[in-house]
Structures are given as C-alpha cells and as structure tokens.
Design a protein around this motif. Structure first.
Motif, PDB file in Angstrom:
ATOM      1  N   PHE A  62      -9.624   1.858  -5.054  1.00  0.00           N
ATOM      2  CA  PHE A  62      -9.642   0.561  -4.376  1.00  0.00           C
ATOM      3  C   PHE A  62     -10.749  -0.264  -4.991  1.00  0.00           C
ATOM      4  O   PHE A  62     -11.858   0.232  -5.199  1.00  0.00           O
ATOM      5  N   LYS A 108      -9.629  -2.851   4.389  1.00  0.00           N
ATOM      6  CA  LYS A 108      -9.802  -1.401   4.448  1.00  0.00           C
ATOM      7  C   LYS A 108      -9.293  -0.787   5.751  1.00  0.00           C
ATOM      8  O   LYS A 108      -9.166   0.423   5.840  1.00  0.00           O
ATOM      9  N   GLU A 147     -14.074   3.727  -4.724  1.00  0.00           N
ATOM     10  CA  GLU A 147     -14.120   2.304  -4.433  1.00  0.00           C
ATOM     11  C   GLU A 147     -15.089   1.651  -5.409  1.00  0.00           C
ATOM     12  O   GLU A 147     -16.212   2.130  -5.581  1.00  0.00           O
ATOM     13  N   PHE A 163      -8.257   6.463  -0.634  1.00  0.00           N
ATOM     14  CA  PHE A 163      -8.605   6.292  -2.039  1.00  0.00           C
ATOM     15  C   PHE A 163      -9.774   7.210  -2.361  1.00  0.00           C
ATOM     16  O   PHE A 163     -10.584   7.532  -1.487  1.00  0.00           O
ATOM     17  N   TRP A 180       0.363  -0.271  -8.830  1.00  0.00           N
ATOM     18  CA  TRP A 180      -0.750  -1.069  -8.325  1.00  0.00           C
ATOM     19  C   TRP A 180      -0.263  -2.230  -7.460  1.00  0.00           C
ATOM     20  O   TRP A 180       0.899  -2.618  -7.532  1.00  0.00           O
ATOM     21  N   PHE A 230      -6.189   7.586  -6.326  1.00  0.00           N
ATOM     22  CA  PHE A 230      -6.123   6.184  -5.944  1.00  0.00           C
ATOM     23  C   PHE A 230      -7.505   5.564  -5.958  1.00  0.00           C
ATOM     24  O   PHE A 230      -8.488   6.192  -5.560  1.00  0.00           O
ATOM     25  N   TYR A 249       0.837  -1.208   0.000  1.00  0.00           N
ATOM     26  CA  TYR A 249       0.000   0.000   0.000  1.00  0.00           C
ATOM     27  C   TYR A 249       0.871   1.257   0.000  1.00  0.00           C
ATOM     28  O   TYR A 249       0.672   2.171  -0.812  1.00  0.00           O
ATOM     29  N   ILE A 309      -5.859  -0.262   3.805  1.00  0.00           N
ATOM     30  CA  ILE A 309      -6.018   0.540   2.589  1.00  0.00           C
ATOM     31  C   ILE A 309      -7.083   1.589   2.884  1.00  0.00           C
ATOM     32  O   ILE A 309      -8.267   1.366   2.678  1.00  0.00           O
ATOM     33  N   TYR A 322      -5.497  -2.196  -5.552  1.00  0.00           N
ATOM     34  CA  TYR A 322      -5.265  -0.792  -5.223  1.00  0.00           C
ATOM     35  C   TYR A 322      -4.400  -0.229  -6.335  1.00  0.00           C
ATOM     36  O   TYR A 322      -3.349  -0.786  -6.652  1.00  0.00           O
TER      37      TYR A 322
END
Length: 144
Positions: free
Chosen positions: A78, A102, A111, A108, A26, A76, A14, A105, A61
């Motif tokens: 997810f 999550k 999603e 972002f 990624w 970003f 990440y 991560i 990601y």
C-alpha cells in the motif's frame, strides 16, 4: 471541508487486486476535490507508475509475486503518494485521509509513502516486500 470516500468502488477494486481469479495487479485511488475514488486498475507496473503526477495526492495498492523457485506467493503493498508540487494544506490532510482509505485497504505487507517519481521502481517495491517477509531460503546453493 470533510473528505468523502467511494467505499463501494474502492472495496471492489481492493478485492479485485487481492483475488486469485483476477489479472488485476494494482488499483489507484485519487482525489476529486474532497472525494476519494478508484481512478484506475491494471496489470502492468509501468501503467501503475504513470498514474501518479507531481501535483497530485493519491493512494496505490499493488500485488507482486514474490518467493523463490520452491515457493511463489503474492504480496501486497500500500502506498501513499504526495507529489512534490502538492501544497502544504493538502499534505497535512493526508494522514486523516489515509486513515479513511486504510479502513478498506487493510491487508498489505508493506506501506510506503512516496514523494518522488524516482522511488517508483519495481525493484524498490520488491526489496521492501522482501525485507518485510523474513527469512529467504532460495536453493540452498551458495555463491562460490
């Protein structure tokens, strides 16, 4: 069966994707039985797309450069992948498994949940990020 997660390796992947000093664009997180781990990292969207099989559950990601000629910025995304051949029990467990991922991560703009390989298009991802980004100014020149 309780799902476990490789927090250290997922956190490292990440942070690698988020780093301005890294070429990594990624990371993919897959299941091995009930254990979630970082299965791959890379730089090309096509390689990212290849990581997701019809009989798998996974998380992705990805960093995409957005903006116009005046303002370039990294955004970003997810995603949760549940392939069309994944069984009902594993599908149902994805919401609790996703919550664990999550916890790591967290940053972002968009999603997505994908269940069809046709949805794996970079233009679709960019469109979703653009929608989430608010106003788009561009050059200020209108098409005639």
């Amino acid at each position: 069966m309780t799902t476990s997660i490789d927090r250290d390796k997922i956190t490292a992947a990440y942070e690698d994707v988020r780093s301005d000093n890294s070429d990594t664009e990624w990371a993919v997180f897959k299941f091995e039985d009930t254990h979630i781990f970082c299965s791959a990292k890379g730089t090309q969207f096509e390689k990212f797309r290849e990581q997701f099989a019809d009989d798998e559950r996974a998380f992705g990601y990805i960093r995409l450069q957005m903006g116009d000629e005046m303002s370039k910025r990294q955004k970003f995304l997810f995603l949760t992948w549940v392939g069309p051949s994944v069984g009902v029990i594993k599908r149902a467990k994805m919401s609790t498994d996703k919550a664990m991922v999550k916890e790591i991560i967290m940053n972002f703009a968009v999603e997505l949940q994908l269940e069809n390989k046709n949805e794996f298009e970079i233009d679709h991802f960019r469109e979703q990020l653009l929608r989430a980004g608010g106003a788009n100014y561009g050059t200020g020149m209108r098409d005639a």
